[in-house]
Design a protein around this motif. Sequence first.
Motif, PDB file in Angstrom:
ATOM      1  N   GLY A  28       0.860  10.499  -5.051  1.00 57.35           N
ATOM      2  CA  GLY A  28       1.716  11.777  -4.469  1.00 57.35           C
ATOM      3  C   GLY A  28       0.762  12.680  -3.799  1.00 57.35           C
ATOM      4  N   TRP A  29      -0.382  12.953  -4.251  1.00 53.48           N
ATOM      5  CA  TRP A  29      -1.251  13.883  -3.591  1.00 53.48           C
ATOM      6  C   TRP A  29      -1.748  13.339  -2.491  1.00 53.48           C
ATOM      7  CZ3 TRP A  29      -6.566  12.862  -2.960  1.00 53.48           C
ATOM      8  CH2 TRP A  29      -7.148  13.951  -2.431  1.00 53.48           C
ATOM      9  N   ALA A  30      -2.224  12.164  -2.446  1.00 52.03           N
ATOM     10  CA  ALA A  30      -2.603  11.401  -1.359  1.00 52.03           C
ATOM     11  C   ALA A  30      -1.502  11.554  -0.033  1.00 52.03           C
ATOM     12  CB  ALA A  30      -2.890  10.179  -1.551  1.00 52.03           C
ATOM     13  N   THR A  31      -0.109  11.417  -0.697  1.00 50.18           N
ATOM     14  CA  THR A  31       0.696  11.268   0.431  1.00 50.18           C
ATOM     15  C   THR A  31       1.027  12.668   0.952  1.00 50.18           C
ATOM     16  OG1 THR A  31       1.743   9.473  -0.737  1.00 50.18           O
ATOM     17  CG2 THR A  31       3.280  10.785   0.778  1.00 50.18           C
ATOM     18  N   TRP A  32       0.879  13.597   0.034  1.00 49.42           N
ATOM     19  CA  TRP A  32       1.005  15.053   0.555  1.00 49.42           C
ATOM     20  C   TRP A  32      -0.246  15.551   1.580  1.00 49.42           C
ATOM     21  CZ3 TRP A  32       4.804  18.875  -1.023  1.00 49.42           C
ATOM     22  CH2 TRP A  32       4.553  20.175  -0.429  1.00 49.42           C
ATOM     23  N   THR A  33      -1.078  15.205   1.128  1.00 46.59           N
ATOM     24  CA  THR A  33      -2.286  15.715   2.024  1.00 46.59           C
ATOM     25  C   THR A  33      -2.735  14.597   3.286  1.00 46.59           C
ATOM     26  OG1 THR A  33      -3.846  14.422   0.662  1.00 46.59           O
ATOM     27  CG2 THR A  33      -3.308  16.858   0.259  1.00 46.59           C
ATOM     28  N   GLY A  34      -2.330  13.524   3.335  1.00 41.77           N
ATOM     29  CA  GLY A  34      -2.757  12.412   4.008  1.00 41.77           C
ATOM     30  C   GLY A  34      -3.920  12.027   4.005  1.00 41.77           C
ATOM     31  N   PHE A  35      -4.561  12.170   2.808  1.00 36.82           N
ATOM     32  CA  PHE A  35      -5.940  11.895   2.316  1.00 36.82           C
ATOM     33  C   PHE A  35      -6.139  10.181   2.640  1.00 36.82           C
ATOM     34  CE2 PHE A  35      -8.934   9.990  -0.753  1.00 36.82           C
ATOM     35  CZ  PHE A  35     -10.173  10.902  -0.480  1.00 36.82           C
ATOM     36  N   ALA A  36      -5.253   9.429   2.400  1.00 34.71           N
ATOM     37  CA  ALA A  36      -5.328   8.022   2.832  1.00 34.71           C
ATOM     38  C   ALA A  36      -5.520   7.591   4.112  1.00 34.71           C
ATOM     39  CB  ALA A  36      -4.299   7.108   2.059  1.00 34.71           C
ATOM     40  N   GLU A  37      -6.357   6.562   4.272  1.00 31.33           N
ATOM     41  CA  GLU A  37      -6.533   6.143   5.911  1.00 31.33           C
ATOM     42  C   GLU A  37      -5.182   5.602   6.443  1.00 31.33           C
ATOM     43  OE1 GLU A  37      -9.766   3.736   6.573  1.00 31.33           O
ATOM     44  OE2 GLU A  37     -11.266   5.282   6.112  1.00 31.33           O
ATOM     45  N   GLN A  38      -4.605   4.993   5.530  1.00 29.02           N
ATOM     46  CA  GLN A  38      -3.222   4.139   5.821  1.00 29.02           C
ATOM     47  C   GLN A  38      -2.110   4.713   5.073  1.00 29.02           C
ATOM     48  OE1 GLN A  38      -3.535  -0.043   5.166  1.00 29.02           O
ATOM     49  NE2 GLN A  38      -4.294  -0.323   7.251  1.00 29.02           N
ATOM     50  N   PRO A  39      -1.469   5.633   5.430  1.00 29.47           N
ATOM     51  CA  PRO A  39      -0.521   6.469   4.721  1.00 29.47           C
ATOM     52  C   PRO A  39       0.665   5.887   4.049  1.00 29.47           C
ATOM     53  CG  PRO A  39      -0.304   6.682   7.182  1.00 29.47           C
ATOM     54  CD  PRO A  39      -1.407   6.220   6.876  1.00 29.47           C
ATOM     55  N   GLY A  40       0.753   4.585   4.679  1.00 34.17           N
ATOM     56  CA  GLY A  40       1.798   3.694   4.182  1.00 34.17           C
ATOM     57  C   GLY A  40       1.503   3.190   2.833  1.00 34.17           C
ATOM     58  N   VAL A  41       0.370   2.733   2.566  1.00 37.51           N
ATOM     59  CA  VAL A  41      -0.352   2.449   1.203  1.00 37.51           C
ATOM     60  C   VAL A  41       0.056   3.441   0.212  1.00 37.51           C
ATOM     61  CG1 VAL A  41      -2.354   1.721   0.057  1.00 37.51           C
ATOM     62  CG2 VAL A  41      -2.115   0.916   2.477  1.00 37.51           C
ATOM     63  N   ALA A  42      -0.517   4.886   0.663  1.00 38.60           N
ATOM     64  CA  ALA A  42      -0.228   5.778  -0.370  1.00 38.60           C
ATOM     65  C   ALA A  42       1.143   6.110  -0.682  1.00 38.60           C
ATOM     66  CB  ALA A  42      -0.674   7.245   0.242  1.00 38.60           C
ATOM     67  N   VAL A  43       2.075   5.900   0.190  1.00 37.88           N
ATOM     68  CA  VAL A  43       3.354   6.014   0.083  1.00 37.88           C
ATOM     69  C   VAL A  43       4.144   4.870  -0.846  1.00 37.88           C
ATOM     70  CG1 VAL A  43       5.800   5.815   1.114  1.00 37.88           C
ATOM     71  CG2 VAL A  43       4.064   7.265   2.203  1.00 37.88           C
ATOM     72  N   PHE A  44       3.517   3.583  -0.556  1.00 36.77           N
ATOM     73  CA  PHE A  44       3.917   2.451  -1.293  1.00 36.77           C
ATOM     74  C   PHE A  44       3.613   2.622  -2.783  1.00 36.77           C
ATOM     75  CE2 PHE A  44       2.610  -1.632  -3.375  1.00 36.77           C
ATOM     76  CZ  PHE A  44       3.773  -2.265  -3.052  1.00 36.77           C
ATOM     77  N   LEU A  45       2.364   3.142  -3.047  1.00 35.79           N
ATOM     78  CA  LEU A  45       2.146   3.343  -4.373  1.00 35.79           C
ATOM     79  C   LEU A  45       2.571   4.395  -4.975  1.00 35.79           C
ATOM     80  CD1 LEU A  45      -1.744   2.633  -3.840  1.00 35.79           C
ATOM     81  CD2 LEU A  45      -0.444   1.126  -4.952  1.00 35.79           C
ATOM     82  N   PHE A  46       2.886   5.415  -4.371  1.00 32.48           N
ATOM     83  CA  PHE A  46       3.527   6.586  -4.842  1.00 32.48           C
ATOM     84  C   PHE A  46       5.081   6.295  -5.366  1.00 32.48           C
ATOM     85  CE2 PHE A  46       6.251  10.640  -3.800  1.00 32.48           C
ATOM     86  CZ  PHE A  46       6.002  10.977  -5.094  1.00 32.48           C
ATOM     87  N   VAL A  47       5.846   5.768  -4.452  1.00 29.19           N
ATOM     88  CA  VAL A  47       7.012   5.457  -4.518  1.00 29.19           C
ATOM     89  C   VAL A  47       7.223   4.163  -5.778  1.00 29.19           C
ATOM     90  CG1 VAL A  47       9.405   4.405  -3.530  1.00 29.19           C
ATOM     91  CG2 VAL A  47       7.984   6.166  -2.144  1.00 29.19           C
ATOM     92  N   THR A  48       6.488   3.427  -5.636  1.00 25.19           N
ATOM     93  CA  THR A  48       6.460   2.273  -6.754  1.00 25.19           C
ATOM     94  C   THR A  48       6.339   2.716  -8.061  1.00 25.19           C
ATOM     95  OG1 THR A  48       5.978   0.706  -5.011  1.00 25.19           O
ATOM     96  CG2 THR A  48       5.680  -0.195  -7.412  1.00 25.19           C
TER      97      THR A  48
END
Length: 255
Positions: A28-48
């Motif tokens: 969730g933090w990675a999704t919020w901050t845009g820390f991940a190079e691929q935002p979709g991966v962060a969203v996928f892991l966060f939502v799951t």
Amino acid sequence: MTTALSRRSDRRVSPVFVGILAVTAVTGWATWTGFAEQPGVAVFLFVTAAWIVSLCLHEYAHARTALHSGDISVGAKGYLTLNPLKYTHALLSIVLPVLFLIMGGIGLPGGAVFIERGRIKGRWRHSLISAAGPLTNVLFALACTAPFWLDALDGVPLKFRFALALLALLQVTAAILNFLPVPGLDGYGVIEPWLSQNIKRQVEPFAPFGLLFVFALLWLPQVNSVFFGAVDAILRGLGVSEVETASGWHLYRFW
């Protein structure tokens, strides 16, 4: 003393659940901050991960309500630890809901904790035990959509906003599906105590196939359109637009 220690152990939050919460928080933090190079991966892991948390809370609500209604066996079975591995049907409770989320973005309900109904007296208590799970999904949906209907989205990054919208969609679909009065689903469990023994006997053989029946119906374009039309209407009432849920789904399916 041994009994008291055993009871505390039966109700101690599982490290497995704590780990899932940690994954939810970090992604969730990675999704919020845009820390991940691929935002979709962060969203996928966060939502799951957040979806699995909600599944655990759903089953916990069933078990906790059963405990206070007279079934003290739920503690020894590990249902009060929030550990998804303790469920009687981990495949139905966790694996299939996550699989259908990945495949189609739908909050598929699962079957899970085994309640010893013979220990519970009173039809209202039986109904409340069945209703407790989907009511948890309702509360989760309200929490996810709170920034939308409270008009508190200033400063919320778009990607996190879209992820919340998708999570809200999952919770609304899960609540609706669970409340359907179909044998095998919680909605039927709510009304079952009020049915005659004759009707119960006639319906009982169909209970194992109720979820499959609902899923098959959702494959029909007409039924699917009506169902998601109702879901979108509820989400619009909570301030979430179809564009936001679609954007969340697009990010989630990063592949």
